[in-house]
Write an enzyme that holds these catalytic residues in place. Structure first.
Site, PDB file in Angstrom:
ATOM      1  N   LYS A   9       7.392   0.366 -18.683  1.00  0.00           N
ATOM      2  CA  LYS A   9       6.496   1.498 -18.962  1.00  0.00           C
ATOM      3  C   LYS A   9       6.269   1.678 -20.456  1.00  0.00           C
ATOM      4  CE  LYS A   9       7.913   3.815 -14.720  1.00  0.00           C
ATOM      5  NZ  LYS A   9       8.894   4.733 -14.130  1.00  0.00           N
ATOM      6  N   ALA A  32      -5.301  -3.739   2.750  1.00  0.00           N
ATOM      7  CA  ALA A  32      -4.440  -4.923   2.956  1.00  0.00           C
ATOM      8  C   ALA A  32      -2.978  -4.515   3.081  1.00  0.00           C
ATOM      9  CB  ALA A  32      -4.591  -5.886   1.780  1.00  0.00           C
ATOM     10  N   GLY A  70      17.992   9.318  -1.877  1.00  0.00           N
ATOM     11  CA  GLY A  70      16.767   8.509  -1.949  1.00  0.00           C
ATOM     12  C   GLY A  70      16.155   8.434  -3.341  1.00  0.00           C
ATOM     13  N   THR A 117       4.221   3.493   0.300  1.00  0.00           N
ATOM     14  CA  THR A 117       4.451   4.879  -0.132  1.00  0.00           C
ATOM     15  C   THR A 117       3.218   5.450  -0.829  1.00  0.00           C
ATOM     16  OG1 THR A 117       6.757   4.290  -0.463  1.00  0.00           O
ATOM     17  CG2 THR A 117       6.020   6.332  -1.472  1.00  0.00           C
ATOM     18  N   VAL A 118       2.697   4.736  -1.816  1.00  0.00           N
ATOM     19  CA  VAL A 118       1.586   5.274  -2.608  1.00  0.00           C
ATOM     20  C   VAL A 118       0.251   5.075  -1.881  1.00  0.00           C
ATOM     21  CG1 VAL A 118       0.426   5.257  -4.845  1.00  0.00           C
ATOM     22  CG2 VAL A 118       2.876   4.772  -4.733  1.00  0.00           C
ATOM     23  N   ASP A 165      12.910  -0.823 -15.682  1.00  0.00           N
ATOM     24  CA  ASP A 165      11.722  -0.076 -15.238  1.00  0.00           C
ATOM     25  C   ASP A 165      11.141   0.707 -16.425  1.00  0.00           C
ATOM     26  OD1 ASP A 165      10.137   1.467 -12.974  1.00  0.00           O
ATOM     27  OD2 ASP A 165      11.076   3.011 -14.213  1.00  0.00           O
ATOM     28  N   GLY A 182       4.055   8.018 -13.276  1.00  0.00           N
ATOM     29  CA  GLY A 182       3.666   8.485 -11.949  1.00  0.00           C
ATOM     30  C   GLY A 182       2.545   9.494 -11.985  1.00  0.00           C
ATOM     31  N   GLU A 199      -3.406   4.934 -14.775  1.00  0.00           N
ATOM     32  CA  GLU A 199      -2.682   6.182 -15.088  1.00  0.00           C
ATOM     33  C   GLU A 199      -1.313   6.240 -14.433  1.00  0.00           C
ATOM     34  OE1 GLU A 199      -1.763   8.979 -16.960  1.00  0.00           O
ATOM     35  OE2 GLU A 199      -3.941   9.154 -17.085  1.00  0.00           O
ATOM     36  N   GLY A 247       7.060   9.148  -6.570  1.00  0.00           N
ATOM     37  CA  GLY A 247       6.834   9.786  -5.275  1.00  0.00           C
ATOM     38  C   GLY A 247       5.413   9.499  -4.828  1.00  0.00           C
TER      39      GLY A 247
HETATM   40  P1  NAP Z   1       5.542  -0.075  -1.111  1.00  0.00           P
HETATM   41  O1  NAP Z   1       5.871   1.182  -0.393  1.00  0.00           O
HETATM   42  O2  NAP Z   1       6.511  -1.210  -1.052  1.00  0.00           O
HETATM   43  O3  NAP Z   1       4.118  -0.578  -0.561  1.00  0.00           O
HETATM   44  C1  NAP Z   1       3.595  -1.838  -0.883  1.00  0.00           C
HETATM   45  C2  NAP Z   1       2.459  -2.128   0.101  1.00  0.00           C
HETATM   46  O4  NAP Z   1       1.834  -3.357  -0.283  1.00  0.00           O
HETATM   47  C3  NAP Z   1       2.899  -2.274   1.537  1.00  0.00           C
HETATM   48  O5  NAP Z   1       1.974  -1.650   2.399  1.00  0.00           O
HETATM   49  C4  NAP Z   1       2.886  -3.788   1.771  1.00  0.00           C
HETATM   50  O6  NAP Z   1       2.608  -4.137   3.104  1.00  0.00           O
HETATM   51  C5  NAP Z   1       1.743  -4.200   0.872  1.00  0.00           C
HETATM   52  N1  NAP Z   1       1.848  -5.577   0.386  1.00  0.00           N
HETATM   53  C6  NAP Z   1       2.795  -6.119  -0.409  1.00  0.00           C
HETATM   54  N2  NAP Z   1       2.544  -7.412  -0.642  1.00  0.00           N
HETATM   55  C7  NAP Z   1       1.414  -7.706   0.036  1.00  0.00           C
HETATM   56  C8  NAP Z   1       0.634  -8.897   0.187  1.00  0.00           C
HETATM   57  N3  NAP Z   1       0.986 -10.039  -0.403  1.00  0.00           N
HETATM   58  N4  NAP Z   1      -0.495  -8.834   0.943  1.00  0.00           N
HETATM   59  C9  NAP Z   1      -0.866  -7.668   1.539  1.00  0.00           C
HETATM   60  N5  NAP Z   1      -0.164  -6.503   1.406  1.00  0.00           N
HETATM   61  C10 NAP Z   1       0.946  -6.543   0.679  1.00  0.00           C
HETATM   62  O7  NAP Z   1       5.257   0.210  -2.654  1.00  0.00           O
HETATM   63  P2  NAP Z   1       4.860   1.606  -3.337  1.00  0.00           P
HETATM   64  O8  NAP Z   1       6.091   2.405  -3.612  1.00  0.00           O
HETATM   65  O9  NAP Z   1       3.749   2.224  -2.582  1.00  0.00           O
HETATM   66  O10 NAP Z   1       4.361   1.089  -4.776  1.00  0.00           O
HETATM   67  C11 NAP Z   1       3.084   0.509  -4.945  1.00  0.00           C
HETATM   68  C12 NAP Z   1       2.818   0.323  -6.451  1.00  0.00           C
HETATM   69  O11 NAP Z   1       2.837   1.605  -7.071  1.00  0.00           O
HETATM   70  C13 NAP Z   1       3.871  -0.521  -7.177  1.00  0.00           C
HETATM   71  O12 NAP Z   1       3.263  -1.280  -8.183  1.00  0.00           O
HETATM   72  C14 NAP Z   1       4.779   0.532  -7.800  1.00  0.00           C
HETATM   73  O13 NAP Z   1       5.441   0.070  -8.974  1.00  0.00           O
HETATM   74  C15 NAP Z   1       3.763   1.594  -8.140  1.00  0.00           C
HETATM   75  N6  NAP Z   1       4.343   2.936  -8.288  1.00  0.00           N
HETATM   76  C16 NAP Z   1       5.057   3.466  -7.260  1.00  0.00           C
HETATM   77  C17 NAP Z   1       5.585   4.738  -7.392  1.00  0.00           C
HETATM   78  C18 NAP Z   1       6.371   5.371  -6.275  1.00  0.00           C
HETATM   79  O14 NAP Z   1       6.863   6.491  -6.467  1.00  0.00           O
HETATM   80  N7  NAP Z   1       6.533   4.725  -5.124  1.00  0.00           N
HETATM   81  C19 NAP Z   1       5.399   5.449  -8.603  1.00  0.00           C
HETATM   82  C20 NAP Z   1       4.635   4.883  -9.628  1.00  0.00           C
HETATM   83  C21 NAP Z   1       4.105   3.613  -9.448  1.00  0.00           C
HETATM   84  P3  NAP Z   1       3.651  -3.778   4.301  1.00  0.00           P
HETATM   85  O15 NAP Z   1       3.634  -2.283   4.389  1.00  0.00           O
HETATM   86  O16 NAP Z   1       3.066  -4.415   5.525  1.00  0.00           O
HETATM   87  O17 NAP Z   1       4.957  -4.333   3.877  1.00  0.00           O
END
Ligand code: NAP
Length: 437
Positions: A207, A45, A189, A15-16, A203, A136, A131, A308
């Site tokens: 923070k 990666a 969602g 997502t991010v 969570d 977020g 940050e 998001g």
């Molecule tokens: P996500 O959608 O689950 O994406 C995680 C990504 O990391 C995926 O592309 C996954 O690959 C890859 N990945 C995971 N383990 C791996 C490994 N061992 N080797 C290589 N690649 C690996 O997560 P996200 O929502 O983007 O969140 C990412 C970070 O941002 C987290 O720490 C989260 O807490 C933080 N965050 C997210 C949000 C939000 O709104 N989503 C807000 C604030 C902070 P695949 O795609 O192939 O599975």
């Protein structure tokens, strides 16, 4: 003359990560003209390299071997967006040891290992910027660690979990009960299929541990946070709050208070009755806000989207630009040395509370109940009895004055032992003027 190129390795393209890569491409010219640098994502990666990511990447950029990006001499800066503690922790430590700045949005990692990672960044003389890990897209960490460096901050109160704020907003505004509001959040969602980390406050705890670390320069981890979620909040609690000019919010609070041996840090996450007139009461739906109280500056509030892909990517990109500019200058940001944290024990917190009882509706019961409060040194600010039921049972609701948590717990135990008290319902903190309402 061509701008120098800074080569960015991104760990994670979910997502991010995918939003970051798109935003960086959209903003490349602006960043170039303002910094004189060209940022290029050269390696990414993922776990599954065969899946399309919907973003433009150089051929061969995707890999499943995240460690190879960290050790690649052709990668100048690393962005960690994979989430979880391992292998993220090891990869971040390896990148820092190799002299590469790291940007991360990973609250779970920082809340568990922040002090170790900050020390590693400091030892390597490079940036570790985060940050997006706290609220977020809201730019709040940099103001706290830079603009407010000279400010005696004594309390930070945040609505830092969008899922719970959405659920509580629906309960308040649509009269939904907890289960209905959670189901709606899941359908839209805003909540995961397993909502535990959000609704039970974990969570938000991660923070606020990070916030306390920066605000007070002490090594606070998620284990130090006293946590209570919103799953016990009922429609009756919300109705009581509304009748008395409050809204229920899940607040994450970090504060400095006086202890017997000097200042202590109190860190907690719990539902709170917030006066409708308080700025935090106006934070609705899935929005986040952080309210900072300083001795010199007074009150500040930061408001925006706490999650998001795009909002979070915006915060990550701001950090990335900072990190590459610092890298070119041979400089780095620091949060300074961290003291061991002196954490206030959970039962030494002081707060006012709302609580409800189901009790026998007969003469003498109120006097007995009031006597229990008095015996334990908890004074009652107001009391309300909801119409007697035909079953001879009444609901009695109290608001206490500020009392020590230990005394309140002892009162609840003694109330449960009274024959006339059939059950003790919700116990919810009330934000009072002493906490800046
Ligand atoms: P996500 O959608 O689950 O994406 C995680 C990504 O990391 C995926 O592309 C996954 O690959 C890859 N990945 C995971 N383990 C791996 C490994 N061992 N080797 C290589 N690649 C690996 O997560 P996200 O929502 O983007 O969140 C990412 C970070 O941002 C987290 O720490 C989260 O807490 C933080 N965050 C997210 C949000 C939000 O709104 N989503 C807000 C604030 C902070 P695949 O795609 O192939 O599975």
């Amino acid at each position: 003359m061509n701008a120098p190129v800074v080569r960015v390795g991104v760990l994670g393209c979910g997502t991010v990560g995918s939003s970051l890569i798109s935003l960086l491409q959209r903003q490349r010219a602006t960043i170039g003209s303002r910094t004189g640098l060209e940022l290029e994502v050269t390696r990414v990666a993922v776990r599954d390299a065969s899946r399309s990511r919907g973003v433009d990447l150089p051929a061969g950029a995707l890999t499943t071997d995240a460690a190879s990006i960290v050790s690649d001499p052709d990668v100048d800066v690393v962005v960690e967006l994979m989430g979880g503690v391992e292998p993220a922790r090891t990869l971040v430590l390896e990148a820092l040891a190799a002299g590469k700045p790291v940007v991360t949005a990973n609250k779970a990692l920082l809340a568990a290992h922040g002090p170790e990672l900050f020390a590693a960044a400091s030892a390597a003389g490079v940036d570790l910027l985060f940050e997006a890990a706290v609220a977020g897209g809201i730019p709040f960490v940099r103001p706290l660690r830079e603009s407010l460096l000279g400010e005696p901050v004594h309390r930070v109160m945040g609505i830092v979990n969008g899922t719970t704020n959405f659920i509580l907003t629906r309960m308040t505004e649509a009269g939904a009960d907890y289960a209905e509001a959670l189901a709606e959040a899941q359908a839209l969602g805003f909540a995961e299929a397993d909502p535990t980390a959000d609704v039970e406050g974990h969570d938000a705890a991660a923070k606020i541990a990070i916030v306390a670390t920066i605000a007070f320069g002490a090594a606070v981890t998620a284990d130090d946070v006293v946590v209570e979620g919103i799953s016990g909040i009922t429609a009756a609690d919300i109705a009581f709050a509304a009748r008395h000019g409050f809204v229920v919010k899940l607040l994450a609070v970090a504060e400095l208070t006086d202890g017997a041996d000097g200042p202590q840090i109190g860190v907690r996450v719990n539902p709170v009755l917030v006066p409708e007139t308080h700025p935090l009461a106006s934070v609705r739906e899935s929005f986040n806000a952080v309210f900072v109280q300083g001795d010199a500056v007074g009150d500040l509030m930061f408001y925006g989207r706490g999650a998001g892909g795009d909002p979070t990517a915006s915060a990550v990109l701001g950090d990335l630009v900072d990190a590459v500019v610092n890298l070119r200058r041979g400089a780095h940001a620091t949060i300074g040395g961290l003291e061991p944290a002196r954490i206030r024990p959970a039962d030494e917190g002081v707060a006012a509370h709302y609580l409800s009882l189901q009790a026998a509706d007969r003469p003498g019961v109120l006097a007995a109940v009031a006597g229990v409060f008095g015996e334990h040194g908890v004074s009652i600010a107001s009391m309300e009895q909801e119409g007697a039921g035909t079953d001879g049972e009444a609901r009695i609701e109290f608001v206490t004055h500020r009392a020590v948590e230990r005394d309140l717990r002892a009162t609840l135990t003694a109330l449960r032992d009274l024959d006339a008290v059939h059950s003790v319902g919700s116990v919810v903190q009330v934000l009072t003027e002493e906490e800046g309402s």
